[in-house]
Design an enzyme around this catalytic site. Structure first.
Site, PDB file in Angstrom:
ATOM      1  N   GLY A  37     -17.990   3.815  -2.832  1.00 23.36           N
ATOM      2  CA  GLY A  37     -19.027   4.834  -2.929  1.00 23.36           C
ATOM      3  C   GLY A  37     -20.405   4.499  -4.115  1.00 23.36           C
ATOM      4  N   LEU A  63     -17.966  -0.089   1.503  1.00 25.86           N
ATOM      5  CA  LEU A  63     -18.778  -0.069   0.943  1.00 25.86           C
ATOM      6  C   LEU A  63     -18.854   0.761  -0.770  1.00 25.86           C
ATOM      7  CD1 LEU A  63     -17.108   3.177   3.483  1.00 25.86           C
ATOM      8  CD2 LEU A  63     -19.454   1.626   3.198  1.00 25.86           C
ATOM      9  N   ALA A  64     -18.320  -0.196  -1.496  1.00 25.10           N
ATOM     10  CA  ALA A  64     -18.762  -0.385  -3.010  1.00 25.10           C
ATOM     11  C   ALA A  64     -17.690   1.521  -3.758  1.00 25.10           C
ATOM     12  CB  ALA A  64     -19.727  -0.723  -3.391  1.00 25.10           C
ATOM     13  N   TYR A  99       0.832  -0.906  -0.429  1.00 24.96           N
ATOM     14  CA  TYR A  99      -0.043   0.084  -0.394  1.00 24.96           C
ATOM     15  C   TYR A  99       1.171   0.894   0.089  1.00 24.96           C
ATOM     16  CZ  TYR A  99      -4.077  -2.704   0.937  1.00 24.96           C
ATOM     17  OH  TYR A  99      -5.062  -4.136   1.348  1.00 24.96           O
TER      18      TYR A  99
END
Length: 302
Positions: A215, A212-213, A41
């Site tokens: 947004g 959370l897809a 990351y």
């Protein structure tokens, strides 16, 4: 994933450390105490700025669970990105993560993605060594199917405790795989059938990344189905006196597998919007859960 500045090798600065600290504080205020990392990351900067926050906050390390992942090598110049779960690579990546995180032990280490060339015995030897040295307390996997997990479990003297998979109201193949059997749509799904059941039967917790897809139902909507789902999510949030983000996480948590959502945002306000999912039991009825599923899929069940 969102901590540490850009997705490049540019060094992070004081503002990035402050932003990481604000995200951690928002999470703790919301009842969230597990922090999910990976060595790749932000090219390692996400772990490094989190380590800075641990270092500047006495007692914080004892209050949190630090989870990280290894097994992906990012593209570098002309060299493409690949997967690498060779024993020596696993050990080296863990040592590098420990240094960046400024801690002497990783609470949970996940194997980030399956490496087709990896020898399960070789992987097991690396994990066993890390465990015996006290460098890693517990282990898990990410993006693996039940058969892949079983192959590794058979070679370990300790359990695998987590499988982290992409799951959300937008990424529904994990739930649809079980109901599309013997239908033409079954061939379109990429989720390995039986993985959820295997994890439940063997005490392996399921974590949902992308929960959370991105947004789709709380911000941008690009299709009629997404707009209809966003309206339903907002309506249920008002009815339950909570936030749309919580409704999305409750949809995952309401499943009998007791899925643990991973909140991928580094924005404090977005993290705080998920607080009810950390401290309240899912308050969706059977019918409300199905309403969300059917609206998101935009078609009736077979």
């Amino acid at each position: 994933m969102g901590l540490g500045g850009g997705w490049d090798t540019t060094p992070y600065g004081p503002a990035d450390i402050d932003a990481a600290e604000a995200a951690v504080e928002a999470a703790l205020e919301s009842g969230i105490t597990t922090f999910d990392h990976a060595d790749i990351y932000r090219h390692g900067k996400s772990e490094a700025v989190f380590g800075e926050v641990l270092d500047r906050t006495p007692g914080l390390r004892e209050r949190v669970v630090v989870q990280t992942k290894c097994g992906i090598r990012l593209a570098d110049g002309d060299r493409p990105g690949i997967y690498d779960l060779r024993a020596a690579s696993i050990v080296r990546r863990v040592e590098e993560s420990l240094t960046r995180l400024r801690t002497d032990v990783i609470d949970v280490l996940l194997l980030h993605r399956p490496d087709p060339l990896a020898d399960p015995d070789d992987i097991a030897s690396a994990l066993t060594s890390l465990h015996e040295q006290g460098l890693v307390r517990r282990f898990g996997v990410s993006n693996m199917g039940g058969a892949q997990i079983a192959q590794l479990r058979a070679r370990l003297e300790f359990p695998l405790v987590v499988n982290q998979l992409e799951m959300s109201l937008a990424r529904r193949d994990w739930v649809e795989a079980g109901v599309l059997i013997n239908t033409p749509e079954a061939a379109e799904g990429g989720y390995p059938l039986g993985t959820t059941e295997y994890c439940r039967a063997n005490g392996i917790g399921i974590q949902a990344w992308g929960a959370l897809a991105q947004g789709r139902y709380t911000g941008r909507q690009e299709t009629p189905d997404e707009r209809a789902t966003a309206r339903l999510v907002a309506s249920l949030a008002e009815l339950k006196n909570t936030t749309p983000e919580t409704i999305l996480l409750w949809w995952l948590q309401r499943h009998p597998a007791r899925i643990a959502p991973v909140v991928g945002s580094a924005r404090p306000e977005r993290i705080r919007a998920c607080a009810d999912a950390a401290v309240r039991e899912p308050e969706l009825t059977h019918e409300e859960w199905y309403d969300l599923w059917l609206t998101a899929r935009g078609a009736p069940l077979p």
